[in-house]
Structures are given as structure tokens and as C-alpha cells.
Design a protein around this motif. Structure first.
Motif, PDB file in Angstrom:
ATOM      1  N   THR A  40       0.838  -1.205   0.000  1.00 19.50           N
ATOM      2  CA  THR A  40       0.000   0.000   0.000  1.00 19.50           C
ATOM      3  C   THR A  40       0.870   1.252   0.000  1.00 19.50           C
ATOM      4  O   THR A  40       0.581   2.211  -0.727  1.00 19.50           O
ATOM      5  CB  THR A  40      -0.960  -0.011   1.204  1.00 19.50           C
ATOM      6  OG1 THR A  40      -1.711  -1.229   1.176  1.00 19.50           O
ATOM      7  CG2 THR A  40      -1.915   1.168   1.152  1.00 19.50           C
ATOM      8  N   GLU A  77      -7.019   5.422   3.834  1.00 17.61           N
ATOM      9  CA  GLU A  77      -8.030   5.133   2.807  1.00 17.61           C
ATOM     10  C   GLU A  77      -8.129   3.635   2.516  1.00 17.61           C
ATOM     11  O   GLU A  77      -9.175   3.147   2.109  1.00 17.61           O
ATOM     12  CB  GLU A  77      -7.673   5.841   1.493  1.00 17.61           C
ATOM     13  CG  GLU A  77      -7.820   7.331   1.518  1.00 17.61           C
ATOM     14  CD  GLU A  77      -7.310   7.966   0.228  1.00 17.61           C
ATOM     15  OE1 GLU A  77      -7.107   7.236  -0.780  1.00 17.61           O
ATOM     16  OE2 GLU A  77      -7.092   9.188   0.220  1.00 17.61           O
ATOM     17  N   LYS A  78      -7.023   2.906   2.705  1.00 14.76           N
ATOM     18  CA  LYS A  78      -6.952   1.529   2.236  1.00 14.76           C
ATOM     19  C   LYS A  78      -6.831   0.468   3.326  1.00 14.76           C
ATOM     20  O   LYS A  78      -7.094  -0.703   3.071  1.00 14.76           O
ATOM     21  CB  LYS A  78      -5.772   1.387   1.276  1.00 14.76           C
ATOM     22  CG  LYS A  78      -5.769   2.434   0.174  1.00 14.76           C
ATOM     23  CD  LYS A  78      -5.451   1.825  -1.137  1.00 14.76           C
ATOM     24  CE  LYS A  78      -5.470   2.850  -2.238  1.00 14.76           C
ATOM     25  NZ  LYS A  78      -6.653   2.805  -3.035  1.00 14.76           N
TER      26      LYS A  78
END
Length: 172
Positions: free
Chosen positions: A112, A160-161
Motif C-alpha cells: 500500500t 483510505e486503504k
């Protein structure tokens, strides 16, 4: 991998659970010989929610059962039987760590972080600088000297992830 200076005895399996310590060829290891912990039995889950790839990797056919569809879960834990029948935890076979009760795949955090356009390489490690205070630390290589990403930008991307427990507390 070896956990140093700590006796981490897991104990014995609970009722309706089978425990196997297997080598890479799915052969049972002798007492005292390290292997991967595999779990089977009635209480075993069917797999990971919405993760058929991970389910196929970790939930394998049980070679020791006559029941059709019986599975074993490959834990990724390196263990061994002690002479008294208890199981000793020796470490992990993969890059998974446990922090505050959460299992974290370090590679998932690294991947990520690598999505950020200013990051060319990322490595994440679990550090315990103070006993009992384990935390994630990210080590990064910028894509270019003039485009070093800010900690805020990296945290925003990760938030966000990933869930909050997977976000590193320090960036180097």
C-alpha cells in the motif's frame, strides 16, 4: 525466526480440535523438531470472508482425515512439540506480526505504501524499542530526492486503504 529469551508454551489442543506439526511435505515432525502448526477439527472455520485466494492457500485438504472435505488450517506459526506433550511457539514462517492482538501482514502495508507515486521502495517492521510497546515502523526510499512524501500524505493513503491498527506510527 526465533522468539528470544521467552518461554512461549501454547499448551495442548482444546476438545474437538486436532493439532498437527508438519514439515513442508506435510509429514508429522518428531518431538523437538520445528514445523508449521496446522489446525483441524469441528471448530475450524470454512475460510476467509471474501478472500477465496487466501482461503485456498491456508485451508488445505486434511491428509489425516477420512471425512470428505475435511480441512487443515496452515497457521504460519513455527512450533515444536515438547517432551511433555505441550507445544512451544518459536516464531512465524512469514512476515505476519501480532500487535495489540491484531495480526498484520507486513507485506500488505508495504504494498500500500508503494502505491504512493513518491515512494520507490517500502519496508515495514514491527519494533519494540520499549518492552511491551510493539509498533509498526515504515522505512521508505523516495522515488526522487526532491519528491520525498510527507508523513501526512502517507498516513492519508494508508487510512483510505487499511484499518487503523495497520498504519505505522513512525516513518523513516
Amino acid at each position: 525466526i526465533r522468539v528470544k529469551d521467552i518461554d512461549l508454551t501454547i499448551g495442548r489442543p482444546i476438545a474437538n480440535t486436532q493439532i498437527y506439526i508438519l514439515d513442508p511435505y506435510l509429514q508429522v515432525t518428531p518431538i523437538g523438531v520445528p514445523g508449521e502448526l496446522h489446525i483441524g477439527g469441528e471448530s475450524l472455520a470454512r475460510g476467509y470472508l471474501n478472500r477465496p485466494d487466501l482461503t485456498a492457500e491456508r485451508f488445505i485438504p486434511n491428509p489425516f482425515s477420512d471425512n470428505a472435505g475435511a480441512r487443515l488450517y496452515k497457521t504460519g506459526d513455527l512450533v515444536r512439540y515438547l517432551s511433555d506433550g505441550n507445544i512451544e511457539f518459536l516464531g512465524r514462517l512469514d512476515n505476519q506480526v501480532k500487535i495489540r492482538g491484531f495480526r498484520i501482514e507486513l507485506g500488505e502495508v508495504e504494498t500500500t505504501l508503494s502505491l504512493h507515486p513518491s515512494v520507490s521502495e517500502a519496508v515495514v517492521d514491527a519494533r519494540e524499542d520499549r518492552p511491551g510497546d510493539k509498533r509498526l515502523v515504515a522505512y521508505l526510499v523516495a522515488a526522487a530526492a526532491e519528491s520525498t512524501p510527507s508523513t501526512g500524505d502517507l498516513r492519508s493513503l494508508l487510512q483510505e486503504k487499511l484499518p487503523g491498527y495497520m498504519i505505522p506510527s513512525a516513518y523513516m
